[in-house]
Structures are given as C-alpha cells and as structure tokens.
Design a protein around this motif. Structure first.
Motif, short mmCIF file in Angstrom:
data_model
loop_
_atom_site.label_atom_id
_atom_site.label_comp_id
_atom_site.label_asym_id
_atom_site.label_seq_id
_atom_site.Cartn_x
_atom_site.Cartn_y
_atom_site.Cartn_z
N VAL A 78 -98.04 32.19 7.67
CA VAL A 78 -96.60 32.25 7.43
C VAL A 78 -96.13 33.70 7.34
CG1 VAL A 78 -94.78 31.78 5.74
CG2 VAL A 78 -96.41 29.99 6.36
N ILE A 138 -93.86 22.80 8.10
CA ILE A 138 -93.55 24.04 7.40
C ILE A 138 -93.65 25.23 8.36
CG2 ILE A 138 -94.40 25.67 5.65
CD1 ILE A 138 -95.12 23.23 3.94
N ILE A 141 -90.70 25.19 10.74
CA ILE A 141 -89.49 25.66 10.07
C ILE A 141 -89.49 27.18 9.96
CG2 ILE A 141 -88.25 25.69 7.87
CD1 ILE A 141 -89.08 22.76 7.51
N CYS A 142 -90.63 27.74 9.54
CA CYS A 142 -90.75 29.19 9.44
C CYS A 142 -90.59 29.86 10.81
CB CYS A 142 -92.10 29.57 8.84
SG CYS A 142 -92.29 29.15 7.09
N LEU A 176 -85.89 31.29 2.44
CA LEU A 176 -86.49 30.14 3.13
C LEU A 176 -88.01 30.32 3.27
CD1 LEU A 176 -85.12 28.15 6.09
CD2 LEU A 176 -87.44 29.03 6.23
N THR A 177 -88.44 31.53 3.66
CA THR A 177 -89.87 31.78 3.83
C THR A 177 -90.61 31.65 2.50
OG1 THR A 177 -89.40 33.31 5.67
CG2 THR A 177 -91.57 33.44 4.65
N MET A 180 -91.01 27.97 1.66
CA MET A 180 -92.07 27.36 2.45
C MET A 180 -93.45 27.79 1.95
SD MET A 180 -90.55 25.38 4.60
CE MET A 180 -89.34 25.13 3.28
N LEU A 183 -94.33 25.69 -1.02
CA LEU A 183 -94.76 24.36 -0.58
C LEU A 183 -96.19 24.39 -0.06
CD1 LEU A 183 -91.58 23.03 1.29
CD2 LEU A 183 -92.45 22.31 -0.93
N LEU A 184 -96.54 25.47 0.64
CA LEU A 184 -97.91 25.59 1.16
C LEU A 184 -98.93 25.70 0.03
CD1 LEU A 184 -97.51 27.93 4.27
CD2 LEU A 184 -98.18 25.52 4.23
#
Length: 209
Positions: A78, A138, A141-142, A176-177, A180, A183-184
C-alpha cells in the motif's frame, strides 16, 4: 475540489479498469503454470512438500513477530502504491503492481489446482482466498485513489488547470490510504492466527501417505 474527490461514483471507470487489469493478471498467472519446465515443477513440488510438512507440524500459537511480518508486507504494498500516486511518472507503476498482484494469485491458485486437483483447490480456498477477499478490494481502492491523485497532479501541474483548493485532494488521499492501512492490520491478524489453523486442517490431504 470537493471533499468527495475519491468517491466510488466519481471513479467508476477507474475501478472497472483496475479490476479488469487485475483479472487479466490472474488469468496470465494461471496460464504461466503451463509454461513451467519439468525441473521447475519438481522444484516447486519439493518446496511445497516441505511447506506442507512445516505447516502440519507447526505449533498452534503464532507469535507477534509473524503477525507484523504479514502486516508489513501488506503495508509496504500500500505504501508503494501511495508513493507512486504522488508523481506523474508513478501512474504506470500502479498499474504494473495491480497486474503483478493478479499474476501472483493466479499462478499460486493455478499451480495448486494443476498439481493437486480438488485438494489443491481446497487448500487455495483456505490459504489464499479468505484474506485476499479483503486485501484485493483494499489494494484496488488504494490504486484508484493513487491514480486519481496522479491524474489530479497532471491536470494541475502539467496542464496548468489550477484548482483553488489544492490541499483537499491530498488530505483526502492521505486519510483514505491511512484508513485502508488500518483495515489491512485487521486482515493481517486474521491471516496470522486463523489462516494457519485452516491450513493445518487441509495439509494432511496433500501430504504423501
């Protein structure tokens, strides 16, 4: 720019494009299995045999080091996408990463199924599929967010189409990053503690009698 700069509705075409690129990578990876030489297949079979033995005889507990190894692997992916999104030249790199992710998954599943038939498919379902059901969306999205910000830079820095609120897209991109990434961390906990238990349930089927 509006605060809804990175909305799904506004970036539908990019989501479709990235998803298709990922699927093409999965197909390409699965087809790569057929291109393996006999020696390469034997090497992979030996590696997987040792891996199955290790999984089968591993302890039930997982230390925090294993969790952070898994988490850092996802976060580095990411992070690389985020960095590539900060420049104009990074746009192709984002696409390459999405394609490579698809190739890796396609090759892994394709080899397991080709080598072990339904048993390999079952192993793939417990070892590859569960966490990737969350990791892949994810990453997509990234990737779309990074591509959107890169295109924003092209419009504002290269094409000189200046926006009166240049900081908002960057702040939205960072938030946003980070979301994410959090979430990871949750997905990594599942991959570290739940996935090995499911793998130990399936590996006896794959070990030679």
């Amino acid at each position: 720019m509006r605060s809804s700069y990175f909305t799904f509705k506004g970036q539908t075409s990019l989501y479709v494009f990235v998803a298709v690129l990922f699927l093409v990578g999965v197909i390409f990876g699965a087809l790569m299995v057929n291109a393996l030489s006999l020696e390469q297949r034997q090497d992979l079979e030996g590696y997987l045999g040792n891996f199955f033995m290790t999984v089968q005889h591993s302890s039930q507990g997982v230390d925090s080091g294993t969790y952070w190894d898994i988490a850092m692997l996802h976060l580095k992916w990411v992070g690389l996408i985020f960095i590539l999104g900060l420049s104009v030249v990074g746009l192709p790199g984002i696409l390459v990463l999405d394609f490579l992710k698809g190739v890796l998954i396609g090759f892994t599943v394709g080899y397991l199924v080709g080598q072990y038939s339904w048993k390999g498919l079952l192993f793939a379902l417990v070892s590859v599929a569960p966490h990737n059901l969350f990791v892949i969306p994810i990453l997509l999205i990234c990737s779309v967010a990074a591509m959107t910000f890169s295109l924003y830079i092209i419009r504002n820095r290269v094409l000189m189409h200046r926006s009166p609120s240049r900081q908002r897209p960057f702040a939205s991109y960072v938030i946003l990053t980070l979301a994410m990434a959090v979430l990871l961390l949750g997905v990594a906990s599942f991959e570290a503690w739940v996935t090995p238990a499911m793998m130990r349930w399936v590996t006896p089927m794959l070990l030679p009698v």
